[in-house]
Design a protein around this motif. Sequence first.
Motif, PDB file in Angstrom:
ATOM      1  N   GLY A  82      12.334 -12.866   4.009  1.00 43.50           N
ATOM      2  CA  GLY A  82      10.897 -12.837   4.245  1.00 43.50           C
ATOM      3  C   GLY A  82      10.246 -11.581   3.703  1.00 43.50           C
ATOM      4  N   ILE A  83      10.948 -10.453   3.794  1.00 45.54           N
ATOM      5  CA  ILE A  83      10.417  -9.201   3.262  1.00 45.54           C
ATOM      6  C   ILE A  83      10.314  -9.269   1.747  1.00 45.54           C
ATOM      7  CG2 ILE A  83      10.933  -6.756   2.946  1.00 45.54           C
ATOM      8  CD1 ILE A  83      11.933  -6.636   5.740  1.00 45.54           C
ATOM      9  N   PHE A  84      11.308  -9.861   1.090  1.00 46.33           N
ATOM     10  CA  PHE A  84      11.244 -10.042  -0.361  1.00 46.33           C
ATOM     11  C   PHE A  84       9.991 -10.830  -0.748  1.00 46.33           C
ATOM     12  CE2 PHE A  84      15.921  -9.193  -0.656  1.00 46.33           C
ATOM     13  CZ  PHE A  84      15.830  -8.195  -1.613  1.00 46.33           C
ATOM     14  N   ALA A  85       9.725 -11.910  -0.010  1.00 47.12           N
ATOM     15  CA  ALA A  85       8.562 -12.741  -0.321  1.00 47.12           C
ATOM     16  C   ALA A  85       7.260 -11.972  -0.105  1.00 47.12           C
ATOM     17  CB  ALA A  85       8.581 -13.995   0.544  1.00 47.12           C
ATOM     18  N   ALA A  86       7.197 -11.191   0.985  1.00 43.29           N
ATOM     19  CA  ALA A  86       5.978 -10.426   1.270  1.00 43.29           C
ATOM     20  C   ALA A  86       5.738  -9.347   0.212  1.00 43.29           C
ATOM     21  CB  ALA A  86       6.079  -9.797   2.654  1.00 43.29           C
ATOM     22  N   LEU A  87       6.798  -8.669  -0.196  1.00 45.27           N
ATOM     23  CA  LEU A  87       6.650  -7.644  -1.233  1.00 45.27           C
ATOM     24  C   LEU A  87       6.265  -8.264  -2.570  1.00 45.27           C
ATOM     25  CD1 LEU A  87       9.664  -5.279  -0.405  1.00 45.27           C
ATOM     26  CD2 LEU A  87       7.231  -4.900   0.063  1.00 45.27           C
ATOM     27  N   ALA A  88       6.822  -9.443  -2.857  1.00 43.88           N
ATOM     28  CA  ALA A  88       6.434 -10.136  -4.093  1.00 43.88           C
ATOM     29  C   ALA A  88       4.957 -10.498  -4.068  1.00 43.88           C
ATOM     30  CB  ALA A  88       7.288 -11.391  -4.268  1.00 43.88           C
ATOM     31  N   MET A  89       4.465 -10.892  -2.907  1.00 41.25           N
ATOM     32  CA  MET A  89       3.044 -11.206  -2.764  1.00 41.25           C
ATOM     33  C   MET A  89       2.192  -9.960  -2.969  1.00 41.25           C
ATOM     34  SD  MET A  89       1.125 -12.767   0.586  1.00 41.25           S
ATOM     35  CE  MET A  89      -0.652 -13.048   0.587  1.00 41.25           C
ATOM     36  N   LEU A  90       2.625  -8.824  -2.405  1.00 35.70           N
ATOM     37  CA  LEU A  90       1.881  -7.575  -2.564  1.00 35.70           C
ATOM     38  C   LEU A  90       1.833  -7.147  -4.028  1.00 35.70           C
ATOM     39  CD1 LEU A  90       0.413  -5.191  -1.250  1.00 35.70           C
ATOM     40  CD2 LEU A  90       2.639  -4.091  -0.940  1.00 35.70           C
ATOM     41  N   LEU A  91       2.960  -7.227  -4.716  1.00 36.00           N
ATOM     42  CA  LEU A  91       2.992  -6.865  -6.128  1.00 36.00           C
ATOM     43  C   LEU A  91       2.113  -7.789  -6.962  1.00 36.00           C
ATOM     44  CD1 LEU A  91       6.807  -6.080  -6.578  1.00 36.00           C
ATOM     45  CD2 LEU A  91       4.912  -4.443  -6.479  1.00 36.00           C
ATOM     46  N   SER A  92       2.081  -9.062  -6.583  1.00 33.76           N
ATOM     47  CA  SER A  92       1.237 -10.018  -7.302  1.00 33.76           C
ATOM     48  C   SER A  92      -0.237  -9.666  -7.143  1.00 33.76           C
ATOM     49  CB  SER A  92       1.507 -11.429  -6.783  1.00 33.76           C
ATOM     50  OG  SER A  92       0.628 -12.358  -7.367  1.00 33.76           O
ATOM     51  N   TYR A 212     -12.769  -2.810   8.472  1.00 34.36           N
ATOM     52  CA  TYR A 212     -13.196  -1.861   7.444  1.00 34.36           C
ATOM     53  C   TYR A 212     -13.581  -2.624   6.173  1.00 34.36           C
ATOM     54  CZ  TYR A 212     -10.860   1.298  10.658  1.00 34.36           C
ATOM     55  OH  TYR A 212     -10.468   1.990  11.789  1.00 34.36           O
ATOM     56  N   THR A 213     -14.664  -3.356   6.262  1.00 36.00           N
ATOM     57  CA  THR A 213     -15.088  -4.190   5.139  1.00 36.00           C
ATOM     58  C   THR A 213     -15.669  -3.381   3.990  1.00 36.00           C
ATOM     59  OG1 THR A 213     -17.216  -4.494   6.272  1.00 36.00           O
ATOM     60  CG2 THR A 213     -15.524  -6.190   6.602  1.00 36.00           C
ATOM     61  N   ASP A 214     -15.978  -2.104   4.241  1.00 33.20           N
ATOM     62  CA  ASP A 214     -16.546  -1.285   3.178  1.00 33.20           C
ATOM     63  C   ASP A 214     -15.505  -0.841   2.161  1.00 33.20           C
ATOM     64  OD1 ASP A 214     -15.377   0.150   5.233  1.00 33.20           O
ATOM     65  OD2 ASP A 214     -16.527   1.978   4.808  1.00 33.20           O
ATOM     66  N   SER A 215     -14.224  -1.003   2.511  1.00 35.77           N
ATOM     67  CA  SER A 215     -13.141  -0.627   1.605  1.00 35.77           C
ATOM     68  C   SER A 215     -12.602  -1.875   0.912  1.00 35.77           C
ATOM     69  CB  SER A 215     -12.019   0.082   2.369  1.00 35.77           C
ATOM     70  OG  SER A 215     -10.936   0.367   1.520  1.00 35.77           O
ATOM     71  N   ALA A 216     -12.987  -2.058  -0.339  1.00 30.63           N
ATOM     72  CA  ALA A 216     -12.571  -3.264  -1.071  1.00 30.63           C
ATOM     73  C   ALA A 216     -11.068  -3.303  -1.297  1.00 30.63           C
ATOM     74  CB  ALA A 216     -13.307  -3.326  -2.413  1.00 30.63           C
ATOM     75  N   ALA A 217     -10.462  -2.141  -1.546  1.00 26.40           N
ATOM     76  CA  ALA A 217      -9.021  -2.097  -1.805  1.00 26.40           C
ATOM     77  C   ALA A 217      -8.233  -2.503  -0.567  1.00 26.40           C
ATOM     78  CB  ALA A 217      -8.614  -0.697  -2.258  1.00 26.40           C
ATOM     79  N   TRP A 218      -8.632  -1.977   0.610  1.00 29.79           N
ATOM     80  CA  TRP A 218      -7.919  -2.319   1.842  1.00 29.79           C
ATOM     81  C   TRP A 218      -8.153  -3.773   2.226  1.00 29.79           C
ATOM     82  CZ3 TRP A 218      -4.001  -1.655   4.666  1.00 29.79           C
ATOM     83  CH2 TRP A 218      -3.973  -2.016   6.014  1.00 29.79           C
ATOM     84  N   ASP A 219      -9.378  -4.236   2.042  1.00 34.75           N
ATOM     85  CA  ASP A 219      -9.683  -5.631   2.361  1.00 34.75           C
ATOM     86  C   ASP A 219      -8.852  -6.586   1.506  1.00 34.75           C
ATOM     87  OD1 ASP A 219     -11.431  -7.637   3.724  1.00 34.75           O
ATOM     88  OD2 ASP A 219     -12.027  -8.044   1.659  1.00 34.75           O
ATOM     89  N   LYS A 220      -8.531  -6.161   0.297  1.00 34.94           N
ATOM     90  CA  LYS A 220      -7.777  -7.000  -0.636  1.00 34.94           C
ATOM     91  C   LYS A 220      -6.321  -7.176  -0.198  1.00 34.94           C
ATOM     92  CE  LYS A 220      -6.803  -7.364  -5.601  1.00 34.94           C
ATOM     93  NZ  LYS A 220      -6.976  -6.716  -6.922  1.00 34.94           N
ATOM     94  N   VAL A 221      -5.739  -6.118   0.374  1.00 37.28           N
ATOM     95  CA  VAL A 221      -4.317  -6.171   0.728  1.00 37.28           C
ATOM     96  C   VAL A 221      -4.105  -6.268   2.236  1.00 37.28           C
ATOM     97  CG1 VAL A 221      -3.688  -4.832  -1.309  1.00 37.28           C
ATOM     98  CG2 VAL A 221      -4.116  -3.648   0.850  1.00 37.28           C
TER      99      VAL A 221
END
Length: 352
Positions: A82-92, A212-221
């Motif tokens: 499951g961690i492999f899949a989550a990290l693959a999603m983050l990298l994507s 924290y909707t003002d942070s686009a980078a954090w909202d994305k991940v």
Amino acid sequence: MEAWSYRVRERLRVAFSLGAILLLFSLTAALVRVPMLPDTFFSVTMATIWFINMLQGSLFGMVGLFPPRYSTLFMSGQGLAGIFAALAMLLSILSNSGERSAALGYFITPCVATLGTLLCYLLLPHLEFARFYLNRSQSDNLETKQEVLSSTDMNDLEVDRKFIGEPEESQQRSSVLNVFKKIWLMAACVTCVFAVTLSVFPVITVRVRTVYTDSAAWDKVFTCVCCFIVFNAMDLVGRSAPSLVQWPSKESRVFPVAVLSRVVFIPLLMMCNVQDSRLSVFRHVFRHDGAFVTIMALFSFSNGYLASLCMAYAPQLVRSKDCETAGSLMTFFLVLGLALGASFSFLLGQLV
């Protein structure tokens, strides 16, 4: 000679299962590049997963033949996946790759992992240090068996022979029904654990949004990190924990109570900051990101810990000859819990 033949059969069984899983994953990865309708690709993928689960069930049945720590290791391996899949999603997400490239990366990851596992399994018996420990383990088992014969009667021998590792031809296998009568509580518990988990994860949890909707980078991940990575990381910790401590015991009445108490996580997660929730009255109860992460951590840890205990306890409730049947039955009820939870998630999704 008989014991040697038994070990060869089991090695071939594991190698065949891993090879078939690798072939199925490779087939799915290759189909990513083949133009087809989404529904067709989904149907083929679901059929592939069904066959993979069958092969995993066969492998898990073998785990029941060994001491409980091996069940814990097997469950930990599933959590690591499951961690492999989550990290693959983050990298994507971070790489902004296209859908086809992302899908190809997702399916290639298990191909590489399965191939590495198969190669390591085939290489292990040829390594000198592995032969040393395997031979020492067999010697220890024989010495233990001789000590038991000299210090206990034949009725007590059953307990020690449970994990000796040699086939017991003198024993006859019990029927599936008789084995189920002994492990029904553990089967019900593992079904309940995964039914509760799949009823809200991920159908509800992916709809939780950051404050924290003002942070686009954090909202994305946010969803990838706080939902999938937190869940899989704490689930892995929970699955590994029984190798250190196993509480409650399999005889304790606290164990089924602890399993049933996980139902409380369903309303707790529904009270988080779920996007477009119909339960607007409760939406702001656990609105902050920290509250959601805390609930998710406890939710996932309890999932891994209690599920791992169920899978470890079940083979201990039957005779050594029936451990493989118990392991296979537990795998069936694990999948049943996943199916029930996935079905119930549609209702909760409409409710929220």
